[in-house]
Design a protein around this motif. Structure first.
Motif, PDB file in Angstrom:
ATOM      1  N   ALA A 345     -14.284   1.232 -14.150  1.00 49.09           N
ATOM      2  CA  ALA A 345     -14.676   0.611 -12.882  1.00 49.09           C
ATOM      3  C   ALA A 345     -13.546  -0.258 -12.338  1.00 49.09           C
ATOM      4  CB  ALA A 345     -15.938  -0.221 -13.082  1.00 49.09           C
ATOM      5  N   ARG A 346     -12.908  -1.024 -13.220  1.00 43.84           N
ATOM      6  CA  ARG A 346     -11.807  -1.873 -12.764  1.00 43.84           C
ATOM      7  C   ARG A 346     -10.637  -1.033 -12.278  1.00 43.84           C
ATOM      8  NH1 ARG A 346      -9.984  -5.200 -17.334  1.00 43.84           N
ATOM      9  NH2 ARG A 346      -8.638  -3.417 -17.755  1.00 43.84           N
ATOM     10  N   PHE A 347     -10.343   0.040 -12.995  1.00 46.67           N
ATOM     11  CA  PHE A 347      -9.239   0.900 -12.579  1.00 46.67           C
ATOM     12  C   PHE A 347      -9.487   1.479 -11.188  1.00 46.67           C
ATOM     13  CE2 PHE A 347      -7.737   5.326 -12.249  1.00 46.67           C
ATOM     14  CZ  PHE A 347      -6.372   5.076 -12.202  1.00 46.67           C
ATOM     15  N   LEU A 348     -10.708   1.975 -10.947  1.00 46.02           N
ATOM     16  CA  LEU A 348     -11.018   2.576  -9.651  1.00 46.02           C
ATOM     17  C   LEU A 348     -10.948   1.551  -8.528  1.00 46.02           C
ATOM     18  CD1 LEU A 348     -13.978   4.940 -10.644  1.00 46.02           C
ATOM     19  CD2 LEU A 348     -11.655   5.598 -10.006  1.00 46.02           C
ATOM     20  N   ILE A 349     -11.456   0.338  -8.776  1.00 43.01           N
ATOM     21  CA  ILE A 349     -11.430  -0.699  -7.737  1.00 43.01           C
ATOM     22  C   ILE A 349      -9.992  -1.121  -7.439  1.00 43.01           C
ATOM     23  CG2 ILE A 349     -12.024  -3.118  -7.276  1.00 43.01           C
ATOM     24  CD1 ILE A 349     -14.740  -2.589  -8.543  1.00 43.01           C
ATOM     25  N   VAL A 350      -9.180  -1.282  -8.481  1.00 44.65           N
ATOM     26  CA  VAL A 350      -7.769  -1.650  -8.271  1.00 44.65           C
ATOM     27  C   VAL A 350      -7.037  -0.531  -7.531  1.00 44.65           C
ATOM     28  CG1 VAL A 350      -5.581  -2.088  -9.438  1.00 44.65           C
ATOM     29  CG2 VAL A 350      -7.649  -3.232 -10.225  1.00 44.65           C
ATOM     30  N   LEU A 351      -7.339   0.713  -7.890  1.00 46.16           N
ATOM     31  CA  LEU A 351      -6.699   1.850  -7.242  1.00 46.16           C
ATOM     32  C   LEU A 351      -7.017   1.883  -5.751  1.00 46.16           C
ATOM     33  CD1 LEU A 351      -4.957   4.324  -8.099  1.00 46.16           C
ATOM     34  CD2 LEU A 351      -7.079   5.635  -8.171  1.00 46.16           C
ATOM     35  N   LEU A 352      -8.280   1.575  -5.408  1.00 51.18           N
ATOM     36  CA  LEU A 352      -8.703   1.617  -4.011  1.00 51.18           C
ATOM     37  C   LEU A 352      -8.305   0.359  -3.245  1.00 51.18           C
ATOM     38  CD1 LEU A 352     -12.287   3.121  -4.525  1.00 51.18           C
ATOM     39  CD2 LEU A 352     -10.270   4.302  -3.645  1.00 51.18           C
ATOM     40  N   ALA A 353      -8.389  -0.796  -3.913  1.00 54.05           N
ATOM     41  CA  ALA A 353      -8.137  -2.061  -3.216  1.00 54.05           C
ATOM     42  C   ALA A 353      -6.699  -2.533  -3.310  1.00 54.05           C
ATOM     43  CB  ALA A 353      -9.059  -3.150  -3.776  1.00 54.05           C
ATOM     44  N   GLY A 354      -5.910  -1.937  -4.223  1.00 53.26           N
ATOM     45  CA  GLY A 354      -4.536  -2.388  -4.437  1.00 53.26           C
ATOM     46  C   GLY A 354      -3.689  -2.471  -3.176  1.00 53.26           C
ATOM     47  N   PRO A 355      -3.661  -1.417  -2.357  1.00 57.36           N
ATOM     48  CA  PRO A 355      -2.853  -1.486  -1.132  1.00 57.36           C
ATOM     49  C   PRO A 355      -3.259  -2.616  -0.197  1.00 57.36           C
ATOM     50  CG  PRO A 355      -3.444   0.777  -1.626  1.00 57.36           C
ATOM     51  CD  PRO A 355      -4.208  -0.073  -2.584  1.00 57.36           C
ATOM     52  N   SER A 356      -4.576  -2.828  -0.031  1.00 56.63           N
ATOM     53  CA  SER A 356      -5.044  -3.894   0.858  1.00 56.63           C
ATOM     54  C   SER A 356      -4.659  -5.270   0.324  1.00 56.63           C
ATOM     55  CB  SER A 356      -6.570  -3.809   1.021  1.00 56.63           C
ATOM     56  OG  SER A 356      -6.935  -2.581   1.614  1.00 56.63           O
ATOM     57  N   ILE A 357      -4.792  -5.455  -1.003  1.00 54.04           N
ATOM     58  CA  ILE A 357      -4.420  -6.733  -1.605  1.00 54.04           C
ATOM     59  C   ILE A 357      -2.927  -6.982  -1.430  1.00 54.04           C
ATOM     60  CG2 ILE A 357      -4.241  -7.990  -3.793  1.00 54.04           C
ATOM     61  CD1 ILE A 357      -6.789  -6.518  -4.695  1.00 54.04           C
ATOM     62  N   ALA A 358      -2.117  -5.942  -1.654  1.00 57.99           N
ATOM     63  CA  ALA A 358      -0.664  -6.088  -1.510  1.00 57.99           C
ATOM     64  C   ALA A 358      -0.292  -6.452  -0.078  1.00 57.99           C
ATOM     65  CB  ALA A 358       0.035  -4.792  -1.935  1.00 57.99           C
ATOM     66  N   ARG A 359      -0.929  -5.803   0.902  1.00 57.03           N
ATOM     67  CA  ARG A 359      -0.637  -6.117   2.307  1.00 57.03           C
ATOM     68  C   ARG A 359      -1.055  -7.546   2.650  1.00 57.03           C
ATOM     69  NH1 ARG A 359      -1.790  -0.454   3.418  1.00 57.03           N
ATOM     70  NH2 ARG A 359      -4.006  -0.892   3.464  1.00 57.03           N
ATOM     71  N   LEU A 360      -2.203  -7.981   2.114  1.00 58.32           N
ATOM     72  CA  LEU A 360      -2.676  -9.353   2.360  1.00 58.32           C
ATOM     73  C   LEU A 360      -1.688 -10.378   1.795  1.00 58.32           C
ATOM     74  CD1 LEU A 360      -4.912 -11.274   3.339  1.00 58.32           C
ATOM     75  CD2 LEU A 360      -5.995 -11.010   1.088  1.00 58.32           C
ATOM     76  N   VAL A 361      -1.226 -10.127   0.595  1.00 57.19           N
ATOM     77  CA  VAL A 361      -0.269 -11.042  -0.033  1.00 57.19           C
ATOM     78  C   VAL A 361       1.035 -11.053   0.742  1.00 57.19           C
ATOM     79  CG1 VAL A 361       1.138 -11.446  -2.095  1.00 57.19           C
ATOM     80  CG2 VAL A 361      -1.285 -10.869  -2.327  1.00 57.19           C
ATOM     81  N   ALA A 362       1.499  -9.877   1.153  1.00 57.71           N
ATOM     82  CA  ALA A 362       2.744  -9.792   1.915  1.00 57.71           C
ATOM     83  C   ALA A 362       2.629 -10.573   3.221  1.00 57.71           C
ATOM     84  CB  ALA A 362       3.074  -8.326   2.204  1.00 57.71           C
ATOM     85  N   ARG A 363       1.473 -10.497   3.882  1.00 56.55           N
ATOM     86  CA  ARG A 363       1.277 -11.226   5.143  1.00 56.55           C
ATOM     87  C   ARG A 363       1.288 -12.733   4.886  1.00 56.55           C
ATOM     88  NH1 ARG A 363      -2.358  -8.105   6.925  1.00 56.55           N
ATOM     89  NH2 ARG A 363      -4.206  -9.234   6.196  1.00 56.55           N
ATOM     90  N   ASN A 364       0.646 -13.174   3.805  1.00 58.59           N
ATOM     91  CA  ASN A 364       0.628 -14.608   3.475  1.00 58.59           C
ATOM     92  C   ASN A 364       2.006 -15.131   3.108  1.00 58.59           C
ATOM     93  OD1 ASN A 364      -2.112 -14.909   3.947  1.00 58.59           O
ATOM     94  ND2 ASN A 364      -2.698 -14.413   1.841  1.00 58.59           N
ATOM     95  N   LEU A 365       2.795 -14.276   2.439  1.00 58.93           N
ATOM     96  CA  LEU A 365       4.148 -14.702   2.059  1.00 58.93           C
ATOM     97  C   LEU A 365       5.035 -14.884   3.279  1.00 58.93           C
ATOM     98  CD1 LEU A 365       4.788 -12.438  -1.061  1.00 58.93           C
ATOM     99  CD2 LEU A 365       4.450 -14.919  -1.041  1.00 58.93           C
TER     100      LEU A 365
END
Length: 367
Positions: A345-365
């Motif tokens: 379950a964690r792998f699937l959620i990270v796989l699906l949400a990873g790009p969005s989290i990375a973009r959010l962090v990049a915007r905050n940086l």
């Protein structure tokens, strides 16, 4: 005094033959060192040896001036094989377990993803690693999948690989030590690798078909990391939707892992390696912090819900799914279905949400 006789210039075919010979010798050296490193890692029972060994050999070659590179077609095919492997590893048996305990699984997964994202954000914020590299490197999903996807989203694939596989080693060793506190696993042997198993024509054909059809699908849909994600989506659809079994023999996986490891390692330079080693203390600190956080999460699950402590710890352990499965199978009092359900379950959620989290962090940086 006579001037020395001028050497006749080499013709173009001769120059091309010499260049091919240099490349051939480079590949031969990389192959030999890869076999030595992989064998040493296997003897030490370290996880992901088939990928880490070739990657270390390629790093050594790349930082010493090697000019060879893995052709993009072979690298893409190797990514598709990994995508097929991940798709085939998702079992329909986990869904009843997920349904029965979905609030627990969702809470544990979101807490782990939040903690890893915070650690990645801090490493990026403090300029230890550039951009979203630390976020992808800290993601507690399948290490190879995270490395392959990171490159498509602007992260430095080399440093992501450095973080991910270092965490896999730390997590696997820690989980093995914790398991030994509850269960004597000293007499349990890891199953021997069967390099050339009997081929099931239908399953093997389905796997090869998924590799090529999935890669094509990913390109048509213009997915990031198209070979990996396209094959993962296509393979999961036919595996779970139609009950098609996959077979990827160990020799094919070994070749694919080597292609991925070489592709990443050969892009290392002395400057990148120096940067990675300079950031090593902070990276290790973040890994230990994440392991401790997941250990605390396991304690809470065990204490408040009455789940076996070892089951809870292995289920929440951040990464190294293959190694965790072997350890869980060795401990007879562990609920392996619970462990693999939470890990998947964690792998699937990270796989699906990873790009969005990375973009959010990049915007905050950038803010």
């Amino acid at each position: 005094m006579e001037s020395p006789a001028k050497q006749p210039p080499l013709d173009q075919p001769a120059i091309e033959r010499m260049a091919r010979m240099r490349k051939l010798w480079q590949w031969l050296a990389i192959l030999v060192v890869s076999i030595l490193f992989t064998g040493a890692l296997e003897l030490a029972s370290l996880p992901a040896a088939l990928l880490i060994g070739p990657m270390l050999a390629a790093i050594a070659a790349g930082t010493n001036g090697a000019t060879v590179r893995v052709p993009s077609v072979l690298f893409g095919t190797a990514q598709s094989v990994v995508g097929c492997l991940v798709a085939g590893s998702i079992s329909a048996d986990i869904f009843p377990v997920l349904y029965a305990e979905w609030p627990l699984f969702l809470g544990a997964v979101l807490a782990t993803v939040a903690a890893s994202s915070l650690l990645g954000w801090l490493i990026s914020r403090w300029r230890i690693l550039p951009g979203t590299t630390a976020v992808w490197g800290s993601s507690p999903g399948g290490a190879t999948a995270m490395v392959l996807m990171a490159g498509a989203f602007g992260a430095d694939q080399r440093l992501v690989a450095f973080m991910q596989y270092l965490r896999v080693i730390f997590v696997s060793m820690t989980a093995a030590l914790v398991a030994r506190m509850w269960v004597d696993t000293s007499g349990v042997e890891v199953p021997a690798i069967i390099w050339f198993p009997p081929i099931d024509a239908t399953a093997f054909a389905a796997s090869i078909g998924s590799v090529f059809a999935g890669g094509l699908l990913g390109k048509l849909l213009r997915l990031p990391s198209p070979s990996f994600l396209g094959t993962f989506i296509f393979g999961t659809a036919i595996h779970l939707g139609f009950g098609v079994e996959m077979q990827l023999p160990q020799w094919l996986l070994a070749v694919s892992y080597a292609m991925v490891g070489w592709s990443i390692g050969l892009n290392f330079t002395r400057r990148i390696l120096h940067h990675a080693t300079r950031a090593l203390p902070q990276i290790i600190a973040s890994i230990v912090t994440l392991i401790a956080f997941c250990g605390g999460l396991a304690f809470m699950i065990s204490h408040f819900l009455g789940i076996d402590p070892l089951t809870a710890y292995l289920a929440t352990s951040p990464g190294g799914m293959d190694s965790i499965a072997i350890i869980a199978a060795a401990a007879h009092n562990v609920d392996i279905s619970f462990v693999m359900a939470l890990q998947s379950a964690r792998f699937l959620i990270v796989l699906l949400a990873g790009p969005s989290i990375a973009r959010l962090v990049a915007r905050n940086l950038r803010d």
